[in-house]
Design an enzyme around this catalytic site. Structure first.
Site, PDB file in Angstrom:
ATOM      1  CG  ASP A   1      -1.947   0.946   1.330  1.00  0.00           C
ATOM      2  OD1 ASP A   1      -2.513   1.260   0.276  1.00  0.00           O
ATOM      3  OD2 ASP A   1      -2.243   1.429   2.444  1.00  0.00           O
ATOM      4  CG  HIS A   2      -0.464   4.925   0.412  1.00  0.00           C
ATOM      5  ND1 HIS A   2      -0.879   5.960  -0.401  1.00  0.00           N
ATOM      6  CD2 HIS A   2      -1.553   4.546   1.130  1.00  0.00           C
ATOM      7  CE1 HIS A   2      -2.165   6.201  -0.174  1.00  0.00           C
ATOM      8  NE2 HIS A   2      -2.606   5.347   0.741  1.00  0.00           N
TER       9      HIS A   2
ATOM     10  CG  ASN B   1      -7.287   0.960   0.349  1.00  0.00           C
ATOM     11  OD1 ASN B   1      -7.865   0.102  -0.298  1.00  0.00           O
ATOM     12  ND2 ASN B   1      -6.085   1.393   0.036  1.00  0.00           N
ATOM     13  CB  ILE B   2     -10.607  -0.087   6.440  1.00  0.00           C
ATOM     14  CG1 ILE B   2     -11.911   0.016   5.646  1.00  0.00           C
ATOM     15  CG2 ILE B   2     -10.813   0.228   7.921  1.00  0.00           C
ATOM     16  CD1 ILE B   2     -12.775   1.206   5.935  1.00  0.00           C
ATOM     17  CG  ASN B   3      -4.104   1.440   8.327  1.00  0.00           C
ATOM     18  OD1 ASN B   3      -4.166   0.777   9.354  1.00  0.00           O
ATOM     19  ND2 ASN B   3      -2.943   1.736   7.770  1.00  0.00           N
ATOM     20  CB  THR B   4      -7.717   5.437  10.756  1.00  0.00           C
ATOM     21  OG1 THR B   4      -6.819   6.036   9.828  1.00  0.00           O
ATOM     22  CG2 THR B   4      -7.699   6.222  12.049  1.00  0.00           C
TER      23      THR B   4
ATOM     24  CB  SER C   1     -10.938   5.189   8.829  1.00  0.00           C
ATOM     25  OG  SER C   1     -10.281   3.959   8.774  1.00  0.00           O
TER      26      SER C   1
ATOM     27  N   GLY D   1      -7.413   8.976   7.614  1.00  0.00           N
ATOM     28  CA  GLY D   1      -7.584   9.244   9.036  1.00  0.00           C
ATOM     29  C   GLY D   1      -9.015   9.604   9.414  1.00  0.00           C
TER      30      GLY D   1
ATOM     31  CG  HIS E   1      -6.377   4.923  -0.944  1.00  0.00           C
ATOM     32  ND1 HIS E   1      -5.211   4.473  -0.394  1.00  0.00           N
ATOM     33  CD2 HIS E   1      -6.479   4.326  -2.151  1.00  0.00           C
ATOM     34  CE1 HIS E   1      -4.619   3.647  -1.239  1.00  0.00           C
ATOM     35  NE2 HIS E   1      -5.368   3.544  -2.324  1.00  0.00           N
TER      36      HIS E   1
HETATM   37  O1  G3H Z   1      -4.224   3.076   2.191  1.00  0.00           O
HETATM   38  C1  G3H Z   1      -4.859   2.939   3.258  1.00  0.00           C
HETATM   39  C2  G3H Z   1      -6.147   3.585   3.451  1.00  0.00           C
HETATM   40  O2  G3H Z   1      -6.331   4.606   2.555  1.00  0.00           O
HETATM   41  C3  G3H Z   1      -6.461   3.848   4.865  1.00  0.00           C
HETATM   42  O3  G3H Z   1      -7.207   5.013   5.125  1.00  0.00           O
HETATM   43  O4  G3H Z   1      -6.645   5.111   7.525  1.00  0.00           O
HETATM   44  O5  G3H Z   1      -8.436   6.532   6.582  1.00  0.00           O
HETATM   45  O6  G3H Z   1      -8.765   4.092   6.796  1.00  0.00           O
HETATM   46  P1  G3H Z   1      -7.798   5.209   6.607  1.00  0.00           P
HETATM   47 ZN    ZN Z   2      -4.450   5.171   1.419  1.00  0.00          ZN
END
Ligand code: G3H
Ligand code: ZN
Length: 289
Positions: free
Chosen positions: A82-83, A232-235, A213, A183, A210
């Site tokens: 990712d990225h 895409n979900i990370n935060t 979240s 974020g 992206h």
């Molecule tokens: O590449 C990862 C995602 O774009 C995460 O975005 O942290 O806002 O869920 P997020």
């Molecule tokens: Zn991203």
């Protein structure tokens, strides 16, 4: 379980208007939580590791962990770098066996973004690896923020540039900026659905949202309806990880067995991912039959 490629799965999502979730991880309990949710929901899943996350885990260790876990959980799960901004690191991920990579050239001028995306696509496609490009400036970092980062109109993906970028680079997927932001903020920006619709009309690339979240369920549903096939979900998962650890120590301050503590974290992550898979519409996928 039929062995389908990520490309076949994304094509199916495009045809039937659902999205595949990408969930980032950098620890074993996160990975297990994501895979357990995908298994329960009978859903394919993409496992994201950013440059930072993959450098922490190690590319080879990440691949080995995912490969062995796929045997255990018996689900279609695909790693994605990712990225990726460092061309060397992206190429190394491809060489070691990542089935998908994301080249993030969004901070570059269009010409340069096209040049390097093309270079990665040529390298990756020889090995059957999917490439996600990025167009438009996606602000923010995967964390909690008090103040909203102002999104300017010129940050957003230009539908005209999409035609040129996808044609010249031949990326498989395209990350777009339509008001989404990395974020969670006290006030989340609005998504520009008219722009998404216009982009969708200009390309057949798999469109990626992206910064999943913090976007409302209604917003995500509408984005998927309008053509987003990967979210895409990370935060949100990072937050679950932290909160579940803190809650555990509040309840049992004397506990020191990592396997007991982290089991609770894994369960909490699984629950959050299940909610997301339900929302994206990827559950009860036919690949399980
Ligand atoms: O590449 C990862 C995602 O774009 C995460 O975005 O942290 O806002 O869920 P997020
Ligand atoms: Zn991203």
């Amino acid at each position: 379980m039929a062995h389908l490629t990520l490309k076949q799965i994304l094509k199916d999502a495009q045809k039937k208007h659902y999205a595949i979730g990408q969930f980032n991880f950098s620890t074993l309990e996160q990975l297990r939580g994501i895979l357990a949710a995908a298994q329960k929901m009978k859903s394919p899943v993409i496992l994201g590791t950013s440059e930072g996350e993959s450098k922490f885990l190690g590319l080879k260790e990440t691949i080995a962990l995912v490969e062995i876990s796929k045997v255990k959980y018996q689900i279609p799960a695909f790693l994605n770098l990712d990225h990726g901004k460092d061309l060397k690191w992206i190429k190394q991920a491809i060489d070691y066996g990542y089935p998908a990579v994301h080249f993030d050239g969004s901070g570059l001028a269009l010409e340069e973004n096209i040049k390097y995306a093309k270079e990665i696509v040529e390298y990756a496609h020889k090995k059957g690896v999917l490439v996600e490009g990025e167009l438009g400036y996606l602000r923010g970092k995967s964390g909690l923020h008090k103040k909203i980062t102002r999104i300017r109109k010129k940050d957003l993906t230009s539908p005209q540039e999409v035609i040129r970028f996808t044609k010249e680079t031949k990326v498989d997927s395209l990350a777009i900026a339509i008001g989404n932001i990395h974020g969670i903020y006290s006030r989340m920006p609005k998504l520009d659905f008219a722009r998404l619709k216009e982009i969708r009309e200009k390309t057949n690339s798999f469109l990626v949202l992206h910064g999943g979240s913090g976007i409302s369920n209604k917003g995500i549903k509408k984005a998927v309806k309008f053509g987003i096939v990967k979210v895409n979900i990370n935060t949100e998962l990072r937050l679950v990880w932290k909160n579940s650890l803190e809650n555990y120590f509040k309840r049992k301050p004397q506990e020191i067995k990592p396997y007991k503590i982290l089991t609770q974290v894994q369960i909490a992550i699984q629950k959050k991912v299940e909610e997301k898979l339900e929302l994206f519409g990827s559950k009860n996928c036919r690949y399980f039959t």
